[in-house]
Structures are given as structure tokens and as C-alpha cells.
Design an enzyme around this catalytic site. Structure first.
Site, PDB file in Angstrom:
ATOM      1  N   THR A 212       0.779  -1.178  -0.036  1.00 53.90           N
ATOM      2  CA  THR A 212      -0.012   0.148  -0.021  1.00 53.90           C
ATOM      3  C   THR A 212       0.899   1.183   0.009  1.00 53.90           C
ATOM      4  O   THR A 212       1.790   1.299   0.701  1.00 53.90           O
ATOM      5  CB  THR A 212      -0.806   0.028   1.271  1.00 53.90           C
ATOM      6  OG1 THR A 212      -1.925  -0.942   1.214  1.00 53.90           O
ATOM      7  CG2 THR A 212      -1.449   1.455   1.682  1.00 53.90           C
ATOM      8  N   ARG A 240     -14.687  -7.079   0.078  1.00 50.34           N
ATOM      9  CA  ARG A 240     -13.983  -6.472   1.117  1.00 50.34           C
ATOM     10  C   ARG A 240     -13.339  -5.276   0.888  1.00 50.34           C
ATOM     11  O   ARG A 240     -12.659  -4.923  -0.031  1.00 50.34           O
ATOM     12  CB  ARG A 240     -12.698  -7.448   1.733  1.00 50.34           C
ATOM     13  CG  ARG A 240     -11.858  -7.196   2.942  1.00 50.34           C
ATOM     14  CD  ARG A 240     -10.628  -6.478   2.574  1.00 50.34           C
ATOM     15  NE  ARG A 240      -9.868  -6.233   3.585  1.00 50.34           N
ATOM     16  CZ  ARG A 240      -8.655  -5.494   3.694  1.00 50.34           C
ATOM     17  NH1 ARG A 240      -8.283  -4.980   2.512  1.00 50.34           N
ATOM     18  NH2 ARG A 240      -7.930  -5.236   4.677  1.00 50.34           N
ATOM     19  N   ASP A 243      -8.832  -0.347   5.195  1.00 47.29           N
ATOM     20  CA  ASP A 243      -8.734   0.971   5.852  1.00 47.29           C
ATOM     21  C   ASP A 243      -8.358   2.109   5.050  1.00 47.29           C
ATOM     22  O   ASP A 243      -8.495   3.282   5.422  1.00 47.29           O
ATOM     23  CB  ASP A 243      -7.738   1.031   7.062  1.00 47.29           C
ATOM     24  CG  ASP A 243      -6.344   0.461   6.492  1.00 47.29           C
ATOM     25  OD1 ASP A 243      -6.119  -0.331   5.682  1.00 47.29           O
ATOM     26  OD2 ASP A 243      -5.375   1.315   6.997  1.00 47.29           O
ATOM     27  N   GLY A 264      -1.045  -1.525   6.599  1.00 51.66           N
ATOM     28  CA  GLY A 264      -0.914  -2.798   7.382  1.00 51.66           C
ATOM     29  C   GLY A 264      -2.477  -3.397   7.436  1.00 51.66           C
ATOM     30  O   GLY A 264      -3.015  -3.406   6.471  1.00 51.66           O
ATOM     31  N   GLY A 266      -5.752  -3.767   7.613  1.00 55.96           N
ATOM     32  CA  GLY A 266      -6.819  -2.809   7.470  1.00 55.96           C
ATOM     33  C   GLY A 266      -7.847  -3.065   8.587  1.00 55.96           C
ATOM     34  O   GLY A 266      -8.341  -1.811   9.124  1.00 55.96           O
TER      35      GLY A 266
HETATM   36  N1  ASP Z   1      -4.130  -1.416   4.457  1.00 56.98           N
HETATM   37  C1  ASP Z   1      -4.450  -2.207   3.663  1.00 56.98           C
HETATM   38  C2  ASP Z   1      -5.627  -2.836   3.731  1.00 56.98           C
HETATM   39  O1  ASP Z   1      -5.728  -3.672   4.576  1.00 56.98           O
HETATM   40  C3  ASP Z   1      -3.298  -3.165   3.109  1.00 56.98           C
HETATM   41  C4  ASP Z   1      -1.927  -2.780   3.428  1.00 56.98           C
HETATM   42  O2  ASP Z   1      -1.784  -1.687   3.647  1.00 56.98           O
HETATM   43  O3  ASP Z   1      -0.843  -3.495   3.118  1.00 56.98           O
HETATM   44  O4  ASP Z   1      -6.414  -3.056   2.683  1.00 56.98           O
END
Ligand code: ASP
Length: 349
Positions: A212, A240, A243, A264, A266
Site C-alpha cells: 500500500t 472486502r 482501511d 497494514g 486494515g
Molecule cells: N491496509 C491495506 C488494507 O488492509 C493493506 C496494506 O496496507 O498493506 O487493505
């Protein structure tokens, strides 16, 4: 008394009085700062080839410099954030735009959001499959619609309507992400065979979810902005949404405190309202961004099982980038600190 007046007059004449009041800062003297991330996860030297590391460092450097150049020219923080993010969206290295991960069905569904610290205006798109730059779409929602978050086909129709570039969903196809999907599906099917799919859904695989991208910036007008763009989680299903497009969870900006972009797991970032919580601690508890960020990432998220990290810039141009994973692709630059690029945790720097 006469003597005193005389002394004062002399001091004024030689410039000793009156120098305590600072002259207003010129445009070039005001703090400007940018920080970016390219995802957090199990990123270690052992699982990274030197060639790949060079590519990541280059990509992070270019994106930071692109955003910083906007700030240095007196441009706005939101333009800087968009410039840095779009550069990373165009790179297949990151799980955003071009390098987005695959869903369970073998498609790509992208999320993004953007926010202005001056006004609290915000825009987001969720689950979009044919907009080349989701961060540009999030900005268009903020500036050209009366809404904050648009999703799926409606968001795509809106993007077409405002003239944003469309691509076919296969534009986001890459071999590396396809292989990651196959590995994820293999694990999923092994669990499905034991009737344990729910356990799989709950036990998120951090290794499948890195990349991300996000940026936060302070411009010379004193305005903060934050933005985040992602392909979400490999093998995500059921529409789905993570965040990244949720204002307050993955993205937040408030001129009275700070700007945050998260990466991270989410679901945890949504439940703990991570980005806004960090800025609230700064605003209402008078904490520094380093204190507030560390508290939320290490003392709130981690004990609950949430992994990831954030980039933060405050309204004075300080930068903090805490994470509770092995690594986080990150970089920053301000007019008081040199360009800094990091990938691994402190013990592997
Ligand atoms: N936060 C992102 C999500 O959950 C994924 C990521 O940051 O790697 O969609």
C-alpha cells in the site's frame, strides 16, 4: 529616570531592543516536509535481493523528490501528496495502482483516499477496477462531488464523468502478484479442505499484504494533507474494503495536529481508528507525533493483534514513521532534514 530613558534610546539606536521580536518568516523559511510509505510487513534483508532493494530505494526516492519539488515551488500539500502517490501507483513494485494485488476471483479492486488538514475536506474511492489512478479519483470525489466516499461501479462512472483515465482491469495484471494469489489460494484451499476457512479468514497472512502506498505533507502555507492508495489484500473476497479509503482509519489530516497515512492489516486500522486517534492524542493530549504514533502502533494495535505502520508529519514539519512489523518501505524529506529512505526495522538498518 532620565538616565534610564537615555539608555533605552541608545539601545534602540544600536539595535539591542526590538531584536527579540522575530521578523515574519519568508515563504522559503517556513517548514515544508513530506513523508511517504510503500507498505509494511515481513520485509527483511534475508527475503530481499540486493537488486530488488535498489529498485525500491530508487522508487521511494523518486516519489519523495516528486512530492518535495511541489512543496519547494510553493505548491500545496495536497498536490505534493498526489504527485508522490501517483508515482508509486505507476510502479509495479507497490500494491497500489499498477502493482495492485489480486482478489480471490483473480481481479483487482483498488481503494484510495485523500484529506486536507485546513478544511477537513476528504474524498475516497473503494473497490474500483478500471481507474488508472485511484488517488486522482479520490481527489475528484473530494473536489467535484458532494460526497466523501464512492464505491464500485458508481465510483467508476463518476471517474469517467469527470474525465479521469480509464484502463481495463487487466492493466493491473503482474506475474508477481499472480503468483502471490496462487500461493494464497493454495493455503485457502488447504484450509477449506479441512472446513477451516473461517480460521483462514481470521488469520491474515501479512506476507501477502505489503505495498500500500501513502504520503503526508506540510506545505509552506502551513497546510497539511494526507493520502493513501492500495490494492488491498491478496485473495480478498466478498467486496472486502480495507482501511485505506476510510477517513480516520487509513488517512487523516488536521492542521491543528498532524497528517497520517497508514499501511497494514486494515481491519485493525478501521476498528482502532488509527490515523485519527494519533492526531487526537497530539491535539488533545499535547503529545508529540513520535509519542502518539508509538503509543497507537505499539501499545494499542500490537496487543490487539494488528500489524502495520504509519507515516506522520505535524504542523511544524516534524516527521515520524513508526511500525510494528519487520519492515516498512518509507522515505522522507524536509527543509530541515535530508532525504532519508528506509526499508527494514532498526536492527537491520
Ligand atoms: N491496509 C491495506 C488494507 O488492509 C493493506 C496494506 O496496507 O498493506 O487493505
Amino acid at each position: 529616570m532620565r538616565m534610564k530613558r537615555l539608555m533605552l534610546a541608545t539601545m534602540v539606536a544600536v539595535g539591542l531592543v526590538g531584536c527579540t521580536e522575530e521578523a515574519p518568516k519568508t515563504h522559503a523559511e517556513r517548514p515544508i516536509a513530506i513523508a511517504i510509505h510503500g507498505g509494511a510487513g515481513t520485509i527483511t534483508r534475508e527475503n530481499m535481493s540486493p537488486e530488488r532493494e535498489v529498485l525500491f530505494r530508487q522508487a521511494l526516492t523518486y516519489a519523495t523528490e516528486a512530492g518535495y519539488a511541489v512543496l519547494e515551488d510553493g505548491g500545496s500539500s495536497v498536490d505534493a501528496v498526489q504527485a508522490a502517490i501517483q508515482m508509486m501507483e505507476e510502479s509495479p513494485l507497490f500494491n497500489a495502482g499498477r502493482g495492485a494485488v489480486y482478489t480471490y476471483e483473480g481481479r483487482h479492486e483498488l481503494d484510495a483516499s485523500i484529506m486536507l488538514g485546513a478544511t477537513g475536506e476528504a474524498g475516497a474511492v473503494a473497490g474500483v477496477g478500471n481507474i488508472r489512478s485511484p488517488i486522482a479519483a479520490a481527489r475528484a470525489v473530494m473536489e467535484q462531488s458532494r460526497h466523501v466516499m464512492l464505491s464500485g461501479s458508481g465510483a467508476e462512472e463518476f471517474a469517467r464523468y469527470v474525465g479521469l483515465e480509464q484502463v481495463s482491469n487487466t492493466y493491473f495484471n503482474t506475474t508477481e502478484r499472480y503468483e502471490q494469489l496462487q500461493q494464497a489460494l493454495e493455503r485457502l484451499r488447504a484450509r477449506e479442505a479441512t472446513g477451516d476457512q473461517i480460521a483462514f479468514e481470521q488469520s491474515w497472512e501479512p506476507a501477502f499484504n505489503m505495498g500500500t502506498v501513502g504520503a503526508v505533507a506540510l506545505d509552506s502555507h502551513g497546510n497539511l494533507a494526507a493520502g493513501t492508495s492500495t490494492g488491498g489484500m491478496t485473495a480478498k473476497r466478498w467486496g472486502r474494503i480495507g482501511d485505506a479509503p476510510v477517513i480516520g482509519a487509513g488517512t487523516w489530516a488536521d492542521n491543528e495536529s498532524c497528517a497520517v497515512s497508514a499501511t497494514g492489516h486494515g481491519e485493525y486500522f478501521i476498528r482502532f481508528h488509527v490515523a485519527a486517534d494519533i492526531c487526537s492524542r497530539v491535539k488533545y493530549q499535547g503529545k508529540s507525533i513520535a509519542e502518539a504514533g508509538n503509543e497507537v502502533i505499539h501499545n494499542v494495535l500490537l496487543p490487539a493483534g494488528g500489524t502495520g505502520g504509519v507515516i506522520i508529519v505535524d504542523n511544524k514539519g516534524n516527521i515520524s514513521m513508526p511500525f510494528n512489523t519487520e519492515g516498512m518501505y518509507r522515505a522522507s524529506k524536509s527543509n530541515s532534514t535530508e532525504l532519508s529512505v528506509g526499508i527494514y526495522g532498526p536492527e537491520q538498518q
